[in-house]
Write an enzyme that holds these catalytic residues in place. Structure first.
Site, PDB file in Angstrom:
ATOM      1  N   LYS A  59      81.603  -7.923 101.666  1.00 28.44           N
ATOM      2  CA  LYS A  59      80.205  -7.604 101.379  1.00 28.44           C
ATOM      3  C   LYS A  59      79.907  -6.150 101.723  1.00 28.44           C
ATOM      4  O   LYS A  59      80.625  -5.514 102.499  1.00 28.44           O
ATOM      5  CB  LYS A  59      79.261  -8.545 102.135  1.00 28.44           C
ATOM      6  CG  LYS A  59      79.272  -8.430 103.638  1.00 28.44           C
ATOM      7  CD  LYS A  59      78.456  -9.561 104.261  1.00 28.44           C
ATOM      8  CE  LYS A  59      78.368  -9.444 105.774  1.00 28.44           C
ATOM      9  NZ  LYS A  59      77.446  -8.414 106.223  1.00 28.44           N
ATOM     10  N   TYR A  62      70.571  24.885 110.371  1.00 26.04           N
ATOM     11  CA  TYR A  62      69.132  24.714 110.554  1.00 26.04           C
ATOM     12  C   TYR A  62      68.745  24.817 112.020  1.00 26.04           C
ATOM     13  O   TYR A  62      69.366  24.207 112.892  1.00 26.04           O
ATOM     14  CB  TYR A  62      68.678  23.355 110.027  1.00 26.04           C
ATOM     15  CG  TYR A  62      68.606  23.276 108.517  1.00 26.04           C
ATOM     16  CD1 TYR A  62      67.662  24.004 107.812  1.00 26.04           C
ATOM     17  CD2 TYR A  62      69.477  22.465 107.812  1.00 26.04           C
ATOM     18  CE1 TYR A  62      67.584  23.934 106.436  1.00 26.04           C
ATOM     19  CE2 TYR A  62      69.416  22.380 106.428  1.00 26.04           C
ATOM     20  CZ  TYR A  62      68.462  23.118 105.740  1.00 26.04           C
ATOM     21  OH  TYR A  62      68.398  23.053 104.380  1.00 26.04           O
TER      22      TYR A  62
END
Length: 346
Positions: free
Chosen positions: A33, A249
């Site tokens: 899954k 940043y």
């Protein structure tokens, strides 16, 4: 572009370790899954088939259809609408309400809530569920449950096993009264399997252990498994960072000496989670992630053309205060995957 390498040797080692614990390959169901926990649904399905695994577990019917040719048995955990079905497919029944949505002659595994209180019918609803399914000519091919704390140091595992033992007895009694075949029983996930002294169920649903991880393994002295996935990135650019200059940043990293810095083509947009710049992360080769991870790239103190970002996500899980599952399943499914036999040489 970033890429994921899948180590076939490590996967087969894990599957062999699991098979020895269950007693045979026939008693292993690989859980695929969520894109095989980020490793690639079709890629892992092919490899599991090559190893000799005959059972798989997926989330949806669409996933089952993609890998149908690789397995004799596929359990579908969370599907609401069935536009087609196959005798290979076995549908998980998560509530009594779902009985009306299941096609006649389909195979169903009744999920029983033994204490997790998430999905599944209650133990006292077993007779109602079995009667309802049999009236609609639906085949009850299995009954299962899920452990809520098999990987934790608590008594939960033992009382859920006791509850499921009573469920098995009740199912056998009801089926015998209705002249129905006795279904398969299964309850073990990865941790539960390795906590079970004498495994005696139809099969184990093995997820995270397939991919090389068992959280809290040290507590129980679980076997050492081998991570299957490694994440690699390619260089975008290189520059010489002068002492006192910053990168990224917010300028969160400042060089304390002249140094070579390169950016690489993986970032949080690819599912490599944005690091808290107060925590340091070092790649397997010893390179440090400098400052903040950007959406599409990150900076390292090196100039290699290609870099392994991780080959084991345990440390990243610790940094992000999460579990290994979340690190691997967060990776974007579009990242190219390549199967290699042995561990890539750094």
């Amino acid at each position: 572009m970033p890429k994921i390498l899948l180590n076939k040797e490590n996967l087969f080692y894990n599957l062999e370790t699991i098979s020895q614990k269950t007693g045979s390959k026939e008693k292993v169901a690989v859980v695929l899954k969520d894109n095989a926990y980020g490793h690639g649904l079709v890629e892992i399905a092919k490899l599991a088939n090559e190893f000799g695994i005959k059972r798989a577990v997926v989330k949806t019917l669409d996933d089952a259809l993609k890998i149908e040719k690789f397995f004799d048995f596929i359990l579908i955990l969370a599907e609401k609408s069935f536009h087609t079905y196959s005798h290979t497919f076995h549908i998980a029944l998560n509530s009594l309400d779902e009985i009306e949505n299941i096609p006649e002659n389909a195979n169903v595994h009744i999920k029983v809530d033994t204490g997790m209180h998430r999905n599944g019918i209650l133990p006292n609803q077993l007779e109602e569920a079995i009667l309802g399914l049999s009236k609609r000519k639906i085949i009850i091919s299995g009954v299962f449950t899920h452990h809520r704390g098999a990987d934790e140091l608590s008594t939960d595992f033992f009382w859920q096993r006791a509850v499921f033992s009573r469920v098995k007895s009740d199912v056998k009694r009801i089926c015998e009264q209705l002249l129905l075949p006795i279904p398969e029983f299964h309850s073990c996930n990865s941790a539960a399997l390795f906590r079970t002294a004498n495994f005696d169920e139809a099969f184990a649903r093995v997820g995270i252990a397939t991919y090389g991880y068992l959280d809290n393994a040290g507590i129980y002295k679980f076997p050492k498994l081998k991570p299957v996935m490694s994440l690699w990135a390619s260089k975008i650019s290189t520059r010489e960072l002068k002492k006192g200059q910053s990168v990224g940043y917010g300028g969160k990293f400042t060089a304390n000496e002249d140094m070579t810095v390169s950016t690489y083509d993986v970032g949080y947009g690819d599912g490599f989670l944005r690091l808290n710049e107060r925590n340091s992360y070092t790649t397997p080769k010893g390179y440090k992630v400098l400052g903040k991870v950007s959406m599409d790239n990150l900076s390292l103190n090196c100039s290699d053309n290609e870099v392994c970002i991780f080959d084991d996500v345990t440390k990243l899980a610790e940094i992000h205060d999460t579990i290994t599952y979340e690190i691997t399943t967060t990776l974007n499914p579009y990242i190219e995957k390549e199967i290699v036999w042995k561990k890539y040489s750094f």
